[in-house]
Design a protein around this motif. Structure first.
Motif, PDB file in Angstrom:
ATOM      1  N   GLY A   1       9.462   7.890  12.039  1.00  0.00           N
ATOM      2  CA  GLY A   1       9.458   6.990  13.176  1.00  0.00           C
ATOM      3  C   GLY A   1      10.740   6.208  13.293  1.00  0.00           C
ATOM      4  N   LEU A   2      11.548   6.148  12.226  1.00  0.00           N
ATOM      5  CA  LEU A   2      12.779   5.379  12.283  1.00  0.00           C
ATOM      6  C   LEU A   2      13.779   5.985  13.254  1.00  0.00           C
ATOM      7  N   ILE A   3      13.679   7.278  13.539  1.00  0.00           N
ATOM      8  CA  ILE A   3      14.632   7.861  14.472  1.00  0.00           C
ATOM      9  C   ILE A   3      13.962   8.732  15.525  1.00  0.00           C
ATOM     10  N   SER A   4      12.658   8.829  15.511  1.00  0.00           N
ATOM     11  CA  SER A   4      11.967   9.702  16.445  1.00  0.00           C
ATOM     12  C   SER A   4      11.980   9.118  17.845  1.00  0.00           C
ATOM     13  N   CYS A   5      12.269   9.950  18.842  1.00  0.00           N
ATOM     14  CA  CYS A   5      12.261   9.492  20.227  1.00  0.00           C
ATOM     15  C   CYS A   5      10.881   9.007  20.636  1.00  0.00           C
ATOM     16  N   ALA A   6       9.827   9.549  19.988  1.00  0.00           N
ATOM     17  CA  ALA A   6       8.472   9.120  20.314  1.00  0.00           C
ATOM     18  C   ALA A   6       8.265   7.649  19.995  1.00  0.00           C
TER      19      ALA A   6
ATOM     20  N   SER B   1      -2.744  -3.085  14.399  1.00  0.00           N
ATOM     21  CA  SER B   1      -2.408  -1.757  13.878  1.00  0.00           C
ATOM     22  C   SER B   1      -0.935  -1.526  14.173  1.00  0.00           C
ATOM     23  N   VAL B   2      -0.157  -1.226  13.132  1.00  0.00           N
ATOM     24  CA  VAL B   2       1.287  -1.080  13.281  1.00  0.00           C
ATOM     25  C   VAL B   2       1.700   0.315  12.834  1.00  0.00           C
ATOM     26  N   ASN B   3       2.449   1.008  13.681  1.00  0.00           N
ATOM     27  CA  ASN B   3       2.931   2.344  13.334  1.00  0.00           C
ATOM     28  C   ASN B   3       3.984   2.269  12.240  1.00  0.00           C
ATOM     29  N   TYR B   4       3.970   3.254  11.344  1.00  0.00           N
ATOM     30  CA  TYR B   4       5.015   3.361  10.331  1.00  0.00           C
ATOM     31  C   TYR B   4       5.508   4.806  10.283  1.00  0.00           C
ATOM     32  N   PRO B   5       6.733   5.037   9.810  1.00  0.00           N
ATOM     33  CA  PRO B   5       7.308   6.387   9.803  1.00  0.00           C
ATOM     34  C   PRO B   5       6.783   7.243   8.661  1.00  0.00           C
ATOM     35  N   ASP B   6       6.918   8.549   8.814  1.00  0.00           N
ATOM     36  CA  ASP B   6       6.501   9.488   7.774  1.00  0.00           C
ATOM     37  C   ASP B   6       7.203   9.218   6.450  1.00  0.00           C
ATOM     38  N   SER B   7       8.465   8.782   6.513  1.00  0.00           N
ATOM     39  CA  SER B   7       9.219   8.554   5.284  1.00  0.00           C
ATOM     40  C   SER B   7       8.592   7.448   4.445  1.00  0.00           C
ATOM     41  N   PHE B   8       7.930   6.470   5.088  1.00  0.00           N
ATOM     42  CA  PHE B   8       7.229   5.433   4.337  1.00  0.00           C
ATOM     43  C   PHE B   8       6.056   6.044   3.579  1.00  0.00           C
TER      44      PHE B   8
ATOM     45  N   ALA C   1       5.656   9.080   2.648  1.00  0.00           N
ATOM     46  CA  ALA C   1       6.099  10.036   1.633  1.00  0.00           C
ATOM     47  C   ALA C   1       6.729   9.358   0.421  1.00  0.00           C
ATOM     48  N   SER C   2       6.975   8.048   0.502  1.00  0.00           N
ATOM     49  CA  SER C   2       7.626   7.346  -0.597  1.00  0.00           C
ATOM     50  C   SER C   2       6.612   6.997  -1.681  1.00  0.00           C
ATOM     51  N   ASP C   3       7.116   6.464  -2.793  1.00  0.00           N
ATOM     52  CA  ASP C   3       6.255   6.050  -3.905  1.00  0.00           C
ATOM     53  C   ASP C   3       5.785   4.605  -3.760  1.00  0.00           C
ATOM     54  N   TYR C   4       6.087   3.976  -2.634  1.00  0.00           N
ATOM     55  CA  TYR C   4       5.723   2.583  -2.413  1.00  0.00           C
ATOM     56  C   TYR C   4       4.326   2.469  -1.801  1.00  0.00           C
ATOM     57  N   GLN C   5       3.739   1.265  -1.892  1.00  0.00           N
ATOM     58  CA  GLN C   5       2.532   0.934  -1.149  1.00  0.00           C
ATOM     59  C   GLN C   5       2.934   0.368   0.210  1.00  0.00           C
ATOM     60  N   ILE C   6       2.147   0.673   1.232  1.00  0.00           N
ATOM     61  CA  ILE C   6       2.447   0.249   2.598  1.00  0.00           C
ATOM     62  C   ILE C   6       1.506  -0.888   2.985  1.00  0.00           C
ATOM     63  N   HIS C   7       2.072  -1.994   3.474  1.00  0.00           N
ATOM     64  CA  HIS C   7       1.259  -3.132   3.898  1.00  0.00           C
ATOM     65  C   HIS C   7       1.881  -3.805   5.113  1.00  0.00           C
ATOM     66  N   VAL C   8       1.026  -4.459   5.891  1.00  0.00           N
ATOM     67  CA  VAL C   8       1.498  -5.346   6.951  1.00  0.00           C
ATOM     68  C   VAL C   8       1.907  -6.668   6.306  1.00  0.00           C
ATOM     69  N   PHE C   9       3.009  -7.231   6.788  1.00  0.00           N
ATOM     70  CA  PHE C   9       3.473  -8.540   6.335  1.00  0.00           C
ATOM     71  C   PHE C   9       3.526  -9.479   7.536  1.00  0.00           C
ATOM     72  N   ALA C  10       3.153 -10.737   7.320  1.00  0.00           N
ATOM     73  CA  ALA C  10       3.174 -11.734   8.389  1.00  0.00           C
ATOM     74  C   ALA C  10       3.945 -12.961   7.926  1.00  0.00           C
TER      75      ALA C  10
ATOM     76  N   THR D   1       5.463  -7.316  10.459  1.00  0.00           N
ATOM     77  CA  THR D   1       6.199  -6.075  10.266  1.00  0.00           C
ATOM     78  C   THR D   1       5.444  -5.251   9.235  1.00  0.00           C
ATOM     79  N   VAL D   2       5.910  -4.048   8.973  1.00  0.00           N
ATOM     80  CA  VAL D   2       5.362  -3.227   7.896  1.00  0.00           C
ATOM     81  C   VAL D   2       6.415  -3.120   6.809  1.00  0.00           C
ATOM     82  N   GLY D   3       6.009  -3.418   5.572  1.00  0.00           N
ATOM     83  CA  GLY D   3       6.931  -3.356   4.452  1.00  0.00           C
ATOM     84  C   GLY D   3       6.365  -2.522   3.319  1.00  0.00           C
ATOM     85  N   LEU D   4       7.221  -2.208   2.357  1.00  0.00           N
ATOM     86  CA  LEU D   4       6.843  -1.411   1.195  1.00  0.00           C
ATOM     87  C   LEU D   4       6.958  -2.257  -0.063  1.00  0.00           C
ATOM     88  N   ILE D   5       6.011  -2.080  -0.983  1.00  0.00           N
ATOM     89  CA  ILE D   5       6.058  -2.767  -2.267  1.00  0.00           C
ATOM     90  C   ILE D   5       5.813  -1.755  -3.372  1.00  0.00           C
ATOM     91  N   HIS D   6       6.285  -2.071  -4.582  1.00  0.00           N
ATOM     92  CA  HIS D   6       6.081  -1.185  -5.728  1.00  0.00           C
ATOM     93  C   HIS D   6       4.627  -1.236  -6.160  1.00  0.00           C
TER      94      HIS D   6
END
Length: 288
Positions: free
Chosen positions: A22-27, A212-219, A221-230, A283-288
């Protein structure tokens, strides 16, 4: 200048990762400006490569994204990236265990990017620059509740009873350097290169709000946990103290690539919005 040799299989896999991201997708409303380009050294000696690129509309928001081309303990030994002579990522950022770094940048119509890498030939960095077009959606939420979508980015659900009367709300996508600084002050991983602002005007929500927040495939596929941050305060009664981003426990839908969370009422503050309006910044962020 020498570019390291990288297998075709690796290049195809990495390109697939980036173009499905999603970081570079035209969609997702983004436009690819530069890359993905792979940079590595033939050996442990430092290699510096300079490339040129151009943009049409310099008024847009631009972001440079750097991803390690190899997971695990090994990676880039050292590196630095400059754009138009200005240091964007210093050597202490591109170290062995970094995975994804994103930063806003200002571009000219004609630009030069300089990438210097020291490390193993099979441990490249992948550099991409994208543009982001700011978007805003407005809606009137009745007392029975309602939902607002900003296509490709997020959706917000206001339950029944959130407002006592019809209320104008605005959802917008922004990329603010001061907000990035606040996030990075306590971050343990990267985030989306933009934030979502939920503005409810002169009325704060009377109930918790679902996002509900969209995140990219690369997130994913990573070894991080995905969470919403406020963006919130440690103590809502003393809002001038410890203003930072807090992780909100989030559920993931790996089919449509969204992170879902419930925003508490105190996520909306009249110190965040313009002219004293109530606003939540997420936003959506990644944590270890």
């Amino acid at each position: 200048m020498i570019m390291g040799k990288i297998s075709n299989t690796f290049i195809l896999a990495a390109l697939s990762l980036y173009f499905s991201s999603g970081l570079i997708s035209c969609a997702y409303g983004h436009t690819l400006v530069f890359g993905p380009e792979f940079f590595s050294s033939e050996n442990v000696e430092s290699q510096r490569v300079v490339k040129s690129f151009s943009v049409q509309d310099v008024s847009q928001k631009f972001f440079v994204s750097v991803q390690s081309g190899r997971g695990g303990e090994k990676g880039v030994g050292r590196g630095a990236i400059k754009i138009n002579g200005k240091l964007v990522f210093p050597p202490d950022k591109l170290v062995k265990q970094f995975k994804i770094l994103t930063k806003p940048v200002k571009l000219q119509k004609q630009n030069d990017i300089s990438v210097e890498v020291t490390g193993e030939a099979d441990a490249p960095v992948i550099v991409t620059i994208i543009s982001l077009k700011a978007q805003t959606v407005t809606a009137k939420i009745p007392p029975i509740g309602g939902a607002v979508d900003i296509e490709g980015y997020a959706s917000v659900i206001f339950p029944a009873g959130t407002f006592n009367a019809a209320q104008d709300v605005k959802i917008s996508i922004t990329a603010s350097p001061p907000i990035q600084d606040i996030f990075e002050a306590n971050a343990t991983g990267p985030r989306l290169p933009y934030e979502i602002r939920i503005n409810t005007g002169d009325k704060a929500p009377g109930k918790e709000v679902e996002v509900s927040v969209n995140y990219p495939d690369s997130f994913f596929a990573s070894d991080y946990q995905i969470h919403v941050f406020a963006r919130m305060h440690d103590n809502p009664d003393a809002p001038d103290v410890h203003d930072r981003f807090f992780m909100i426990s989030s559920g993931l839908d790996d089919i449509v690539k969204t992170a879902k969370a419930t925003l508490p009422e105190h996520a909306f503050s009249n110190r965040h919005g313009k002219n004293g309006t109530y606003e939540a910044i997420i936003t959506v962020g990644l944590i270890h």
